[in-house]
Scaffold this active site. Structure first.
Site, PDB file in Angstrom:
ATOM      1  N   ASP A  56       0.745  -1.521  -0.641  1.00  0.00           N
ATOM      2  CA  ASP A  56      -0.184   0.195   0.173  1.00  0.00           C
ATOM      3  C   ASP A  56       0.779   1.750  -0.143  1.00  0.00           C
ATOM      4  O   ASP A  56       1.884   0.966   0.654  1.00  0.00           O
ATOM      5  CB  ASP A  56      -1.130   0.094   1.172  1.00  0.00           C
ATOM      6  CG  ASP A  56      -1.747   1.475   0.954  1.00  0.00           C
ATOM      7  OD1 ASP A  56      -2.734   1.233  -0.445  1.00  0.00           O
ATOM      8  OD2 ASP A  56      -1.906   1.127   1.625  1.00  0.00           O
ATOM      9  N   ASP A 142       2.522  10.689 -10.345  1.00  0.00           N
ATOM     10  CA  ASP A 142       3.872  10.844 -11.199  1.00  0.00           C
ATOM     11  C   ASP A 142       3.896  12.207 -11.305  1.00  0.00           C
ATOM     12  O   ASP A 142       5.476  12.523 -11.722  1.00  0.00           O
ATOM     13  CB  ASP A 142       4.625   9.461 -11.852  1.00  0.00           C
ATOM     14  CG  ASP A 142       4.410   8.257 -11.061  1.00  0.00           C
ATOM     15  OD1 ASP A 142       4.670   7.947  -9.776  1.00  0.00           O
ATOM     16  OD2 ASP A 142       4.387   6.843 -11.722  1.00  0.00           O
TER      17      ASP A 142
END
Length: 192
Positions: A56, A142
């Site tokens: 996670d 990202d």
């Protein structure tokens, strides 16, 4: 995962959840990254009887008191949307000066064996949030994140995580760092 774990265990075949027929992912309802990683790895063992690795991870932004944190994937609500999450993050940081846009990606990876042994490792990648999306690789945040290792001298400079080659991202990412810590433990457990 296959690239990094394969360095320690060359014959290891990593299966994904899509390789397990009828597998239903558990709801990530734990308040910590470690708790959600363990929840998913335990579910993997229960569904397959095989050792399982699960992670996670999320983005923690200093100016947002560590949020989105464990809510990173669903920050903008359901259904999950990287585009909406990124736009919400940019909106929330609109008036935040560049010097206060520090953030980090964090990852907890759980390794659970059918005999009940469990290990959890963590990795972190420090950086900052830029003001507009750049790059086409990766996923999630990202396109807005510049790691310290790739930051340029100016606030808008540097390569985002979405602009990095996969091998370079593996080298510096939170997930890559955690997997490199975990890989020798996986190799030892599987050899035993």
């Amino acid at each position: 995962m296959q690239r990094i774990l394969g360095e320690q265990v060359p014959d290891l075949e990593v299966l994904g959840i899509n390789d397990v027929e009828g597998y239903v992912e558990p709801v990530e309802d734990q308040p910590t990254f470690e708790g959600n990683a363990l929840l998913k790895a335990r579910a993997g063992v229960a569904a397959t009887g095989l050792p399982s690795v699960a992670d996670d991870s999320g983005l923690c932004v200093a100016a947002l008191n560590g949020m989105p944190g464990v809510l990173s994937a669903r920050w903008s609500g359901q259904p999950k949307s990287d585009e909406r999450n990124n736009q919400l993050l940019l909106d929330q940081l609109h008036d935040v000066p560049d010097e206060r846009r520090g953030a980090f990606f964090t990852c907890a990876i759980a390794w659970v064996m059918p005999d009940g042994r469990e290990r959890v490792v963590e990795g972190r990648m420090d950086g900052r949030i830029i003001r507009e999306a750049r790059g086409s690789g990766g996923f999630g945040y990202d396109v807005l994140f510049v790691a310290d290792e790739h930051a340029g001298p100016g606030s808008g400079e540097g390569l985002t995580s979405a602009e990095l080659a996969p091998a370079e991202k593996d080298r510096i990412s939170h997930r890559g760092r955690a997997l490199r810590v975990l890989a020798p433990q996986v190799a030892s457990d599987l050899a035993g």
